[in-house]
Design an enzyme around this catalytic site. Sequence first.
Site, short mmCIF file in Angstrom:
data_model
loop_
_atom_site.label_atom_id
_atom_site.label_comp_id
_atom_site.label_asym_id
_atom_site.label_seq_id
_atom_site.Cartn_x
_atom_site.Cartn_y
_atom_site.Cartn_z
CD GLU A 38 -2.71 1.39 2.44
OE1 GLU A 38 -2.69 0.30 3.21
OE2 GLU A 38 -3.48 2.13 2.55
NE ARG A 264 3.68 -7.61 10.39
CZ ARG A 264 2.87 -6.80 9.47
NH1 ARG A 264 2.21 -7.38 8.82
NH2 ARG A 264 3.51 -5.75 9.23
CE LYS A 274 3.00 0.06 4.87
NZ LYS A 274 2.67 0.20 3.47
P1 ATP Z 1 2.67 -2.42 7.99
O1 ATP Z 1 2.17 -3.36 9.02
O2 ATP Z 1 4.29 -2.05 8.50
O3 ATP Z 1 2.06 -1.13 8.33
P2 ATP Z 1 1.69 -3.31 5.87
O4 ATP Z 1 1.29 -4.89 5.91
O5 ATP Z 1 0.53 -2.33 6.16
O6 ATP Z 1 2.81 -2.89 6.87
P3 ATP Z 1 1.82 -3.50 3.02
O7 ATP Z 1 2.38 -2.39 2.09
O8 ATP Z 1 0.37 -3.50 3.12
O9 ATP Z 1 2.08 -2.80 4.62
O10 ATP Z 1 2.54 -4.62 2.93
C1 ATP Z 1 2.89 -5.24 1.73
C2 ATP Z 1 2.94 -6.60 1.85
O11 ATP Z 1 4.27 -6.83 2.56
C3 ATP Z 1 1.98 -7.32 2.39
O12 ATP Z 1 1.89 -8.51 1.79
C4 ATP Z 1 2.34 -7.52 3.89
O13 ATP Z 1 2.09 -8.85 4.14
C5 ATP Z 1 3.93 -7.75 3.67
N1 ATP Z 1 4.74 -7.24 4.96
C6 ATP Z 1 4.30 -6.01 5.43
N2 ATP Z 1 5.00 -6.33 6.77
C7 ATP Z 1 5.84 -7.46 6.80
C8 ATP Z 1 6.79 -7.88 7.77
N3 ATP Z 1 7.11 -7.53 8.76
N4 ATP Z 1 7.03 -9.28 7.53
C9 ATP Z 1 6.83 -9.98 6.24
N5 ATP Z 1 6.06 -9.31 5.35
C10 ATP Z 1 5.43 -8.08 5.56
MG MG Z 2 -1.18 -3.81 4.89
#
Ligand code: ATP
Ligand code: MG
Length: 565
Positions: A38, A264, A274
């Site tokens: 995102e 994760r 984020k």
């Molecule tokens: P955050 O929780 O940091 O806000 P997010 O999941 O909202 O991150 P996205 O931009 O939606 O961020 O993530 C893109 C992809 O990266 C998603 O498929 C998510 O599952 C993966 N992702 C995000 N954080 C992690 C992590 N700590 N470990 C593994 N994969 C991750």
């Molecule tokens: Mg997300």
Amino acid sequence: MSGETATGEGVRDFIRDTIRADLGAGRVASVVTRFPPEPNGYLHIGHAKSICLNFGVAQEFGGRCHLRFDDTNPTKEEQEYIDAIQRDVRWLGFDWGPHLYYASDYFERLYEWAEHLIKSEKAFVCDLTAEELRTYRGTLTEPGRPSPFRDRQVAENLDLFRRMRAGAFADGARTLRARIDMASGNINLRDPVLYRILHARHPRTGDAWCLYPTYDYAHGQSDAIEGVTHSLCTLEFEDHRPLYDWLVDNLPVPARPRQYEFSRLNITHTVLSKRRLLQLVQDRHVAGWDDPCLPTLSGLRRRGVPPAAIRDFVGRLAISKSTGEVEMALLDHCVRENLNRHALRRMAVLRPLKLVIENYPDRGPGGAIEELDAVNNPEDPGAGTRRVPFGRELWIEREDFMESPSKGFFRLAPGREVRLRWAYFVTCTGVEKNAAGEITALRATYDPATKGGDAPDGRKVKATIHWVAAARAVPATVRLYDTLFSRPDPGADGDFLADINPASLEVLADCRLEPALADHPAGVAVQFERLGYFCRDTDAGGRAVWNRTIGLRDTWAREQAKGRG
Ligand code: ATP
Ligand code: MG
């Protein structure tokens, strides 16, 4: 295993096993994955796990991986983030080729499918407010209650939904909801919201829409449109999978993607969320998303961490469903291992003390008079050697001298002989002090017979110290970074901001570098001998600075060795 090509031989985990089985049974012809950020922040090293998995699996099995922006919430998304994310994925070493997509590319199709759900009585327009929605939804232990609008007729739903699109209603006035099961044990199936009204300008579609799909509605359908076969995401989406499947089953989608969840990445001494990273940036606890203190990919890049070290680190992590924390020391270890192999060695003095070699020929001002050979990387003979100027006046590290040496201190002291790296043996003959009694310079003699660092008579010294010839030294500012948080689990006792390490950055403004560093490329780490790895960067005012990538002491390797021993 022999004879296999592009079937992901070697690496084993439940996702690769599933893919292998799907390919073997002919359930899928070719693997298609996607990395779906995102664009509401910069990528961090947690994302690297997902990037390496999605792109890695596609490479290993001869498939393809898409980069798809999940841009369904215009209130939080920006073009700056879209650009930074692309830059960072490329930097990490992955290429989506022509497969760059945006969920917003599918807004029209997603809208048509929403009408399809309405027409098949599987979605309805609901007038409950956000607050009411919450109370109707129930809890983990209590079932939800049906919305009073749940049984609206198709024609009324269609009319309202079209007017929602046309901008007839205010933000939050109405939603489109799936009609599934308010008594379901899974809250995600209790008539989840598919569309909400948001009069917000979108970075790509501008003002074309005031109605935006939710993540849950957009994600699986985008996967289906792109022919994604294995939709890999993190565990927090496990409970969303029944909804993912319900939508795919109830829509005329062109393909049947499947979702798989893995745990994760969490790392000690930092935050990988984020929301928290945004807070650190917005409240100016750090200098920006690419502050070298942050675990963002752009911050790690500025610190001098090579992308290959991140790929190596991620490759050592289990792809599984078990959650836990990974030690920051493991990442550090991977960085050191990479840089030890690849980084050039140079000499730099961070806290300079003048050393004057009294029996060295004095050729007047500018005085460096000979160049000595120094090895660029003992781990890599192909890296060759360089010439380092030597002279009568040198800078050495203040902490390499003690006037009254303590037990166990073998470096320079009055009357003691040490080796100057790549140069000569020197013996300290005197100490100069100012009126306050502070040491301002050292006097020494050198033994010309020890050129290159060995005594022909076989005598030994107990220490080798680094130095920089004063006449040709390059002045520099060096920034020493430590962990951003002082405890391994920031926020465990409340506010994570309270756990920020006040000493996460130390700036040394009076350092001296050997001349070869003057034109060293920015962003490529070198080893300052005996000190650690450093990389050239530019500060906010446009001046050159050197960031410490990492120190030399490998606590992780030491702990591992202890554990085995
Ligand atoms: P955050 O929780 O940091 O806000 P997010 O999941 O909202 O991150 P996205 O931009 O939606 O961020 O993530 C893109 C992809 O990266 C998603 O498929 C998510 O599952 C993966 N992702 C995000 N954080 C992690 C992590 N700590 N470990 C593994 N994969 C991750
Ligand atoms: Mg997300």
